[in-house]
Design an enzyme around this catalytic site. Sequence first.
Site: not given
Length: 731
Positions: A479, A541
């Site tokens: 990430d 997301d």
Amino acid sequence: MIFVNEESREFHLQNSNSSYIFNVLKNGSLGHLYYGKKIKHRDSFSHFFKAPKEGVGIIAHIKEDSAFSLEYYKQEYPSYGSTDFRKPAIKILQENGSRITGFQYDSYKILKGKPLLKGLPSSYVENEDEASTLEIKLVDEVISCNLYLTYTVYEGRSVITRNARVENFGSEKLVIENLMSMSIDFPDYDFDMLHLSGAWGRERAVKERSLEKGCQYIDSTRGASSAHQNPFVALKRKDTTEHSGEIYGFSLVYSGNFLAHIEVDHFDATRLTMGINPFDFSWELDGGQEFQTPEVIMVYSNNGINEMSGTFHKLLKERVARGSWRDKERPVLINNWEATYFYFNEEKLVEIAKAAAPLGFELFVLDDGWFGNRNKDNSSLGDWFVDKNKLPNGLKSLSDKIKQEGMKLGLWFEPEMISEDSELFRAHPNWVLGVENRNLSLGRNQYILDLSRKEVRDYIIEIVSERLTEGNISYVKWDMNRNMTEIPKKDTAHKYILGLYEILEEITKRFPHVLFESCASGGGRFDTGMLYYMPQTWASDNTDACERLKIQYGTSIVYPISSIGAHVSDVPNHQTARITSLDMRNKVAFFGSFGYELDITKFSEEMKVEVKKNIEFYKENRKLLQFGDFIRLHSPFEENRVSWMSVASDKSEAIIGYYEILSETNPSYNKKIILKGLDEDILYSVNGEYEAYGDELMNVGIVFEQPDRYFSYESATRDFRGEIIRLTRVK
Ligand code: DGJ
């Protein structure tokens, strides 16, 4: 195939579908002659351009010829100064303050295959017959600098790649202020510019705009390719549709600041340049040093946007992505992020794993919060040591327990970042990227590590390696959750990306069996550069099934389905609060690398049965869904419905996804989808319900019945409907 007309000094790059032709102009620079549908090779293409007899108006020309002005010419790699006033592809600052360069054609070289770029990701070949490469050398004797323009022509694909490299062979210090990967001049501007724009949670929306006189561009200045503009641009003819017409696509194989700049000039010519963003960029080049630009992948199609996408998909799947997972079916995963966020312990994780395993999940992914003292997003990045409060028995024990359930363990990292509240920051505050006499902005409460420093890169490589080995980790979610703000120097952003690539090269080499998934607050760094190291990327997301239709549709313009991380999450959705059925969420996530991220322990037995059924279906069709030829049919950017399909390469089977976003009152009774990409003569079984030939399905189409719940009052449940149609060959 590469042809060279020695006498007329012309180069013709030709592949299955396109021709690309350029020449040496009489001032020694390169001119562009043609890019488009494949044409026959000739001994001369000089009739492609007729120079005016002499300049009119205020036109600058070379001393020897009043009709020779670069303003009139389509150029191949324009430089600053001289007689062209459009935006250049190269600008080099010299010690005397001059930025004028005069690169003259010197020689060419043809190589079999395709060399890799030093320190940068690129497309590649597996054997030399797949492509040939032309390297053009130009020299500027005044500043003792060579410029190499490299072109690779793939055989059997409508793909040409380009990059540029300069080499300072003198003793003067040169400063590169601009060095684009490519430049091309088209003779007209009858184009729409197609690009993928967005932001966090709404990445890669398809945008089209008509080219206008003057300059238009997309770029990133955030230190990452970004969710805001993807490093991709296409020029399409005004009448080009998904399935017909000309389109030229350009994808930059790079994950940092980029620019795709389009200029329409006073003669209606269109110049497209693409590469590292010259904004806030410069690079010092001492004698003996060289600078390599990233690569641009150029795809031409005269059969519409879909065909261009298909060409990108195939190349990205087969010759950009690498490693043992490249061609392998991706595991069905369950991720704990939206199930627990930071609040979990070993017991809770094992409880989820125990509930998930019997349903068919293959991989358990432990997301953020397993390290340091990370109970919120304000601490511990950099301290990649297991939090013994949450996992008292360590990663190995968790991994063993997950294994006992028949699953593998995956782990989240954010290695490029550092929290102020961390042991790492206390020990090495100077590892942070920033400017000494300025306050540092925070992003998600964190700073960025300076990856241009070797000790930082070494720390990341070693600490990540230790955890991967200790936990017997099979999958990594890599990430990156903030963009660059106070950037110390003009070369910092590029050095950072080079440092990142070096780290990724080493870690992926050390752990060849690990499946890596890239992530940046969702899809904030979804680009071809990252794909070289990691064959899949978490798309967004935003996991709302309805919004995902747009995100996955837009992403598919360039990126293959196997590269798109797509999960079923909880309802009400954590981002949109929308409620969609489990059925719809599955049917959308099927068209990606599929997984779940929710607390499966909270599911009723009835829902678990549904999950199991969906996973079984996905596994049965996974090869086709992940690696089939993906075709878009209806766009969520244009209609209340979406449809797409995946077809096996031998056309013997296909899966179609059809989705209605809002339910319609009294809908038209003859709703249908006209399929594409099938074999006209194959008789297909449609969901085992009836049989139809390919020609029927591609002309009459599949006709849907009106929903029989028409007069019910459960309208909420009728929004966001999806259907999956399975075609299998009967004969
Ligand atoms: C951002 C990612 O996109 C999410 O999926 C999740 O991993 C969080 N970071 C964790 O902090």
